[in-house]
Write an enzyme that holds these catalytic residues in place. Structure first.
Site, PDB file in Angstrom:
ATOM      1  N   HIS A 123     -14.540 -33.876  -1.296  1.00 56.32           N
ATOM      2  CA  HIS A 123     -13.449 -34.836  -1.499  1.00 56.32           C
ATOM      3  C   HIS A 123     -12.320 -34.599  -0.492  1.00 56.32           C
ATOM      4  O   HIS A 123     -11.890 -35.518   0.203  1.00 56.32           O
ATOM      5  CB  HIS A 123     -12.913 -34.731  -2.932  1.00 56.32           C
TER       6      HIS A 123
HETATM    7  C1  LIG Z   1      -8.630 -31.604 -14.718  1.00 57.06           C
HETATM    8  C2  LIG Z   1      -8.907 -31.668 -13.222  1.00 57.06           C
HETATM    9  C3  LIG Z   1      -7.762 -32.381 -12.527  1.00 57.06           C
HETATM   10  C4  LIG Z   1      -8.958 -30.240 -12.642  1.00 57.06           C
HETATM   11  O1  LIG Z   1     -10.063 -29.561 -13.098  1.00 57.06           O
HETATM   12  P1  LIG Z   1     -10.173 -27.973 -12.892  1.00 57.06           P
HETATM   13  O2  LIG Z   1     -11.439 -27.489 -13.497  1.00 57.06           O
HETATM   14  O3  LIG Z   1      -9.911 -27.658 -11.457  1.00 57.06           O
HETATM   15  O4  LIG Z   1      -8.936 -27.534 -13.793  1.00 57.06           O
HETATM   16  P2  LIG Z   1      -8.453 -26.132 -14.295  1.00 57.06           P
HETATM   17  O5  LIG Z   1      -7.957 -26.296 -15.675  1.00 57.06           O
HETATM   18  O6  LIG Z   1      -9.416 -25.045 -14.040  1.00 57.06           O
HETATM   19  O7  LIG Z   1      -7.203 -25.883 -13.307  1.00 57.06           O
HETATM   20  C5  LIG Z   1      -6.281 -24.915 -13.562  1.00 57.06           C
HETATM   21  C6  LIG Z   1      -6.190 -23.914 -12.417  1.00 57.06           C
HETATM   22  O8  LIG Z   1      -5.756 -24.586 -11.204  1.00 57.06           O
HETATM   23  C7  LIG Z   1      -4.673 -23.833 -10.632  1.00 57.06           C
HETATM   24  N1  LIG Z   1      -3.814 -24.724  -9.812  1.00 57.06           N
HETATM   25  C8  LIG Z   1      -2.528 -25.023  -9.986  1.00 57.06           C
HETATM   26  N2  LIG Z   1      -2.114 -25.880  -9.062  1.00 57.06           N
HETATM   27  C9  LIG Z   1      -3.156 -26.131  -8.270  1.00 57.06           C
HETATM   28  C10 LIG Z   1      -3.368 -26.960  -7.160  1.00 57.06           C
HETATM   29  N3  LIG Z   1      -2.413 -27.733  -6.668  1.00 57.06           N
HETATM   30  N4  LIG Z   1      -4.574 -27.000  -6.604  1.00 57.06           N
HETATM   31  C11 LIG Z   1      -5.571 -26.244  -7.111  1.00 57.06           C
HETATM   32  N5  LIG Z   1      -5.466 -25.449  -8.182  1.00 57.06           N
HETATM   33  C12 LIG Z   1      -4.256 -25.383  -8.754  1.00 57.06           C
HETATM   34  C13 LIG Z   1      -3.958 -23.320 -11.862  1.00 57.06           C
HETATM   35  O9  LIG Z   1      -3.101 -22.280 -11.547  1.00 57.06           O
HETATM   36  C14 LIG Z   1      -5.129 -22.885 -12.734  1.00 57.06           C
HETATM   37  O10 LIG Z   1      -5.606 -21.623 -12.312  1.00 57.06           O
HETATM   38  P3  LIG Z   1      -5.390 -20.312 -13.211  1.00 57.06           P
HETATM   39  O11 LIG Z   1      -6.117 -20.587 -14.489  1.00 57.06           O
HETATM   40  O12 LIG Z   1      -5.999 -19.198 -12.402  1.00 57.06           O
HETATM   41  O13 LIG Z   1      -3.916 -20.205 -13.370  1.00 57.06           O
HETATM   42  C15 LIG Z   1     -10.247 -32.388 -13.023  1.00 57.06           C
HETATM   43  O14 LIG Z   1     -10.235 -33.684 -13.557  1.00 57.06           O
HETATM   44  C16 LIG Z   1     -10.662 -32.466 -11.597  1.00 57.06           C
HETATM   45  O15 LIG Z   1     -10.112 -33.123 -10.741  1.00 57.06           O
HETATM   46  N6  LIG Z   1     -11.723 -31.761 -11.276  1.00 57.06           N
HETATM   47  C17 LIG Z   1     -12.372 -31.785  -9.977  1.00 57.06           C
HETATM   48  C18 LIG Z   1     -11.986 -30.599  -9.218  1.00 57.06           C
HETATM   49  C19 LIG Z   1     -10.951 -30.877  -8.143  1.00 57.06           C
HETATM   50  O16 LIG Z   1     -10.985 -30.216  -7.146  1.00 57.06           O
HETATM   51  N7  LIG Z   1     -10.028 -31.826  -8.368  1.00 57.06           N
HETATM   52  C20 LIG Z   1      -8.911 -32.100  -7.465  1.00 57.06           C
HETATM   53  C21 LIG Z   1      -9.275 -32.891  -6.221  1.00 57.06           C
HETATM   54  S1  LIG Z   1     -10.174 -34.357  -6.492  1.00 57.06           S
HETATM   55  C22 LIG Z   1      -9.075 -35.660  -6.533  1.00 57.06           C
HETATM   56  O17 LIG Z   1      -7.967 -35.503  -6.172  1.00 57.06           O
HETATM   57  C23 LIG Z   1      -9.662 -36.923  -7.019  1.00 57.06           C
HETATM   58  C24 LIG Z   1      -8.671 -37.971  -7.213  1.00 57.06           C
HETATM   59  O18 LIG Z   1      -8.056 -38.371  -6.237  1.00 57.06           O
HETATM   60  O19 LIG Z   1      -8.541 -38.434  -8.343  1.00 57.06           O
END
Ligand SMILES: CC(C)(COP(=O)(O)OP(=O)(O)OC[C@H]1O[C@@H](n2cnc3c(N)ncnc32)[C@H](O)[C@@H]1OP(=O)(O)O)[C@@H](O)C(=O)NCCC(=O)NCCSC(=O)CC(=O)O
Length: 307
Positions: free
Chosen positions: A185
């Site tokens: 993505h």
């Molecule tokens: C709920 C989601 C938004 C995210 O799913 P996740 O499994 O990644 O969620 P999660 O609960 O594990 O995320 C929590 C962890 O992310 C950390 N975290 C905080 N800010 C962050 C940031 N800006 N980027 C990446 N990670 C981050 C937190 O500290 C926490 O880590 P800790 O627990 O260690 O503190 C999901 O719907 C999703 O998008 N999943 C696909 C994965 C992805 O990469 N999405 C983003 C780009 S796609 C996109 O953007 C599509 C679109 O345009 O719609």
């Protein structure tokens, strides 16, 4: 001083020769698959990172190299510490360094604010200033579309800034988040928005930019909460239960863009090559997010909980 100017001159000569190879190669490749992007749009062609695909291609290449190195480094670090692997309870108490916590906080707050601005501005410029319909709008390149085109340029540049997400994941040691879905993505979306900004930064492109900005207001608010809340499972399930619905909302966004892309292609209202690209891209995201959803909330998620 003169050595400084000589090295700047050398770098710019080097960049020009790289650009002379990449730019024509990309345009002929795109022409070959029916994506004719020339001529460039006069409302955006003077803005940074627009007149050629070389900056976005080099940025994506650098991103992929850095992410690969980051994954390799983190994996080797994990394997050397695996003999003294932390217990689940110590993992829930693991703390990020202070500087990283501050960077993550500002990054997410900044992206919530920027996404909100882009969503409101794009919707206002499209529906109020240019009196677009919801779907079926051609991009005319008129003066009234200048502000819309400039906000779409900001949207495109924000996709390059969002590379920070992956670096945050790597710095936090969250290798599970650096999935194929995520890198695919982040590695592709900036190129797509470069193409739109270069040729037709308006018309029906307003729809996916505004919708995605709105989704990102919620997504970065979610990440902000996830990063700030304590890691205890009870706290997370109390305040982050809506993550599941956020994923469903993201998928609805892809479905809406898919239908809109077909509509634009069928009616010929917007650039046909970009509309076709959007349709194919949305299919890939629907498939990957569908798989992510099942793995996290049914198959993998359940297994993890019971482990
Ligand atoms: C709920 C989601 C938004 C995210 O799913 P996740 O499994 O990644 O969620 P999660 O609960 O594990 O995320 C929590 C962890 O992310 C950390 N975290 C905080 N800010 C962050 C940031 N800006 N980027 C990446 N990670 C981050 C937190 O500290 C926490 O880590 P800790 O627990 O260690 O503190 C999901 O719907 C999703 O998008 N999943 C696909 C994965 C992805 O990469 N999405 C983003 C780009 S796609 C996109 O953007 C599509 C679109 O345009 O719609």
């Amino acid at each position: 001083m003169s050595t400084y100017y000589t090295s700047v001159e050398n770098m710019s000569t080097y960049y020009t020769s790289v650009d002379n190879i990449i730019k024509p190669a990309v345009f002929s490749l795109l022409d070959g698959v029916g994506l004719h992007l020339e001529p460039s749009c006069h409302l955006t062609s003077h803005l940074p990172l627009v007149s050629s695909p070389t900056p976005v291609i080099l940025s994506v290449a650098a991103y992929l190299v850095l992410v690969s190195l980051g994954v390799l480094l983190s994996s080797s670090k994990n394997s050397t510490t695996s003999s003294s692997s932390p217990s689940p309870s110590s993992q829930t108490k693991r703390k990020d360094p202070y500087w990283l916590a501050v960077v993550v906080l500002f990054h997410n707050v900044f992206l919530v604010a920027l996404s909100l601005y882009m969503c409101v501005r794009i919707t206002y410029e499209a529906l109020v200033v240019n009196k677009y319909n919801v779907w079926g709008n051609a991009f005319k390149g008129e003066e009234s579309e200048r502000m819309l085109a400039h906000t779409i340029w900001i949207f495109y540049v924000s996709k390059l800034y969002e590379f920070m997400d992956t670096f945050i994941m790597l710095l936090k040691g969250n290798l599970r988040q650096v999935s194929f879905l995520h890198v695919y993505h982040h590695g592709t979306i900036s190129f797509i928005w470069w193409a739109i900004t270069f040729h037709a930064p308006g018309g029906d492109a307003y729809f996916s930019a505004a919708l995605n900005s709105w989704v990102h207001v919620l997504m970065y608010a979610y990440y902000f909460l996830a990063a700030t809340l304590p890691k205890e499972p009870s706290v997370r399930s109390r305040y982050l239960w809506w993550g599941k619905y956020l994923t469903l909302f993201q998928m609805s966004q892809f479905a809406a863009n898919f239908v809109q892309g077909i509509y634009a292609y069928a009616t010929g209202s917007y650039h046909s090559g970009i509309s076709a690209l959007l349709v194919g891209y949305m299919v890939s995201l629907l498939f990957l997010f569908g798989n992510f959803f099942v793995q996290k909330h049914f198959a993998g998620g359940k297994k993890k909980k019971s482990a």
